[in-house]
Scaffold this active site. Structure first.
Site, PDB file in Angstrom:
ATOM      1  N   LYS A  65       0.685 -32.085  -4.391  1.00 24.16           N
ATOM      2  CA  LYS A  65       0.465 -33.471  -4.829  1.00 24.16           C
ATOM      3  C   LYS A  65       1.258 -33.839  -6.082  1.00 24.16           C
ATOM      4  CE  LYS A  65      -4.068 -34.144  -2.709  1.00 24.16           C
ATOM      5  NZ  LYS A  65      -5.473 -34.476  -2.931  1.00 24.16           N
ATOM      6  N   ASP A 101      -7.558 -40.850  -2.893  1.00 26.25           N
ATOM      7  CA  ASP A 101      -8.764 -40.012  -2.943  1.00 26.25           C
ATOM      8  C   ASP A 101      -9.910 -40.714  -3.680  1.00 26.25           C
ATOM      9  OD1 ASP A 101      -7.662 -37.821  -1.588  1.00 26.25           O
ATOM     10  OD2 ASP A 101      -6.722 -37.090  -3.415  1.00 26.25           O
ATOM     11  N   TYR A 214     -16.839 -30.256   1.681  1.00 24.99           N
ATOM     12  CA  TYR A 214     -17.784 -30.327   2.792  1.00 24.99           C
ATOM     13  C   TYR A 214     -17.631 -29.062   3.625  1.00 24.99           C
ATOM     14  CZ  TYR A 214     -13.678 -31.338   5.568  1.00 24.99           C
ATOM     15  OH  TYR A 214     -12.454 -31.237   6.154  1.00 24.99           O
TER      16      TYR A 214
END
Ligand code: ATR
Length: 272
Positions: A65, A101, A214
């Protein structure tokens, strides 16, 4: 057909192709979206090759990123503040960078009925994941946003980027002595084992606990929150789909609905 990719290393586990193909189907957009495994020293070359082949846009995931940000000709304000880019668009010979995000997180919190305005927010962690959500959270006008991190200097460095904002930095020990409405885990502690070093008294029956990660089963942070009867526990699946929806919007100018895709992902996760 317009081509999109997600670049990462590793990347095999990425759900982005499923999410974007689902959005494309639901909105009648003709596009193709694939994963691209880039060598650790081959990210920039891989993106340039994709642009040369006519690629329209890309998502960027770990560990690229920051490199993606450095490649951009133009950046949004969100991308500049977060220091990272997860969405590239290729237009007129230029590379445009954005980060979605944080908006994905905020939209998921709001969709879950969480009140951010005038609330006391605690963000656990001060790495890339935390940095990317600070500005969108501040834009919701919370009473305060406190960043707690094991290495406090990293939390302080984020706070110093912002002027005139209700933004604070502290240690986990200091955070444990305060009360918060919403606690967001942006550390990688749950992934690497060990769990997040927070005291049980931090989580009450009024706490909303959100984990940006998650899994098939609740994360260690959410397990702890459930055990302590937190008001709400939410994992990062909705944030994942939400950030994808914002990328899709940047590329295609259409906002897909996220709920059907979150449901499909939830049921496929539970069957894995
Ligand atoms: P990411 O891009 O996922 O944010 P990162 O930039 O490496 O990854 O940041 C990881 C974050 O998790 C950091 O805030 C890190 O704390 P430090 O800055 O003190 O390293 C935090 N973290 C990782 N493992 C942790 C642990 N066992 N306990 C507490 N915090 C942890």
């Amino acid at each position: 057909m317009d081509q999109y990719r997600v670049f990462g290393n590793p990347i095999k586990q990425s759900r982005s192709p499923f999410i974007h193909q689902s959005f494309a189907q639901a909105t009648n957009q003709a596009l193709n979206y694939e994963i691209h495994f880039a060598a650790l020293d081959g990210f920039v070359k891989a993106v340039k090759e994709f642009i040369a082949q006519g690629g329209k846009g890309a998502n960027i995931t770990a560990p690229f990123k920051e490199q993606a940000m450095a490649m951009c000709d133009e950046l949004t304000e969100h991308a500049k503040f977060s220091g990272a880019v997860n969405t590239l668009s290729f237009k007129n010979g230029k590379i445009y960078g954005d980060t979605t995000d944080g908006i994905g997180l905020v939209n998921d919190l709001l969709a879950n009925g969480v009140i951010l305005e005038n609330s006391k927010l605690l963000l656990l962690g001060a790495g890339g994941a935390a940095k990317g959500v600070v500005l969108p959270l501040l834009n919701q006008n919370p009473k305060s946003l406190t960043i707690a991190n094991r290495t406090v200097s990293k939390a302080k460095a984020i706070v110093e980027q912002y002027d005139n904002q209700p933004l604070l930095a502290c240690s986990f020990d200091e955070a444990n002595e305060q009360e918060f409405d919403v606690i967001i885990n942006a550390t990688s502690a749950g992934l690497t084992g060990g769990g997040v070093p927070i005291a049980e008294k931090l989580i009450t029956t009024n706490s909303v606990c959100y984990d940006m990660t998650y899994g098939k089963t609740p994360t260690p942070f959410l397990q702890k929150a459930e055990k302590l009867n937190a008001l709400k526990t939410i994992d990062g699946l909705g944030m994942l789909v939400g950030q994808a929806a914002e990328s899709f919007y940047i590329w295609r100018g259409i906002k897909p609905s996220v709920e059907p895709v979150i449901s499909k992902l939830k049921s496929s996760l539970s069957q894995e």
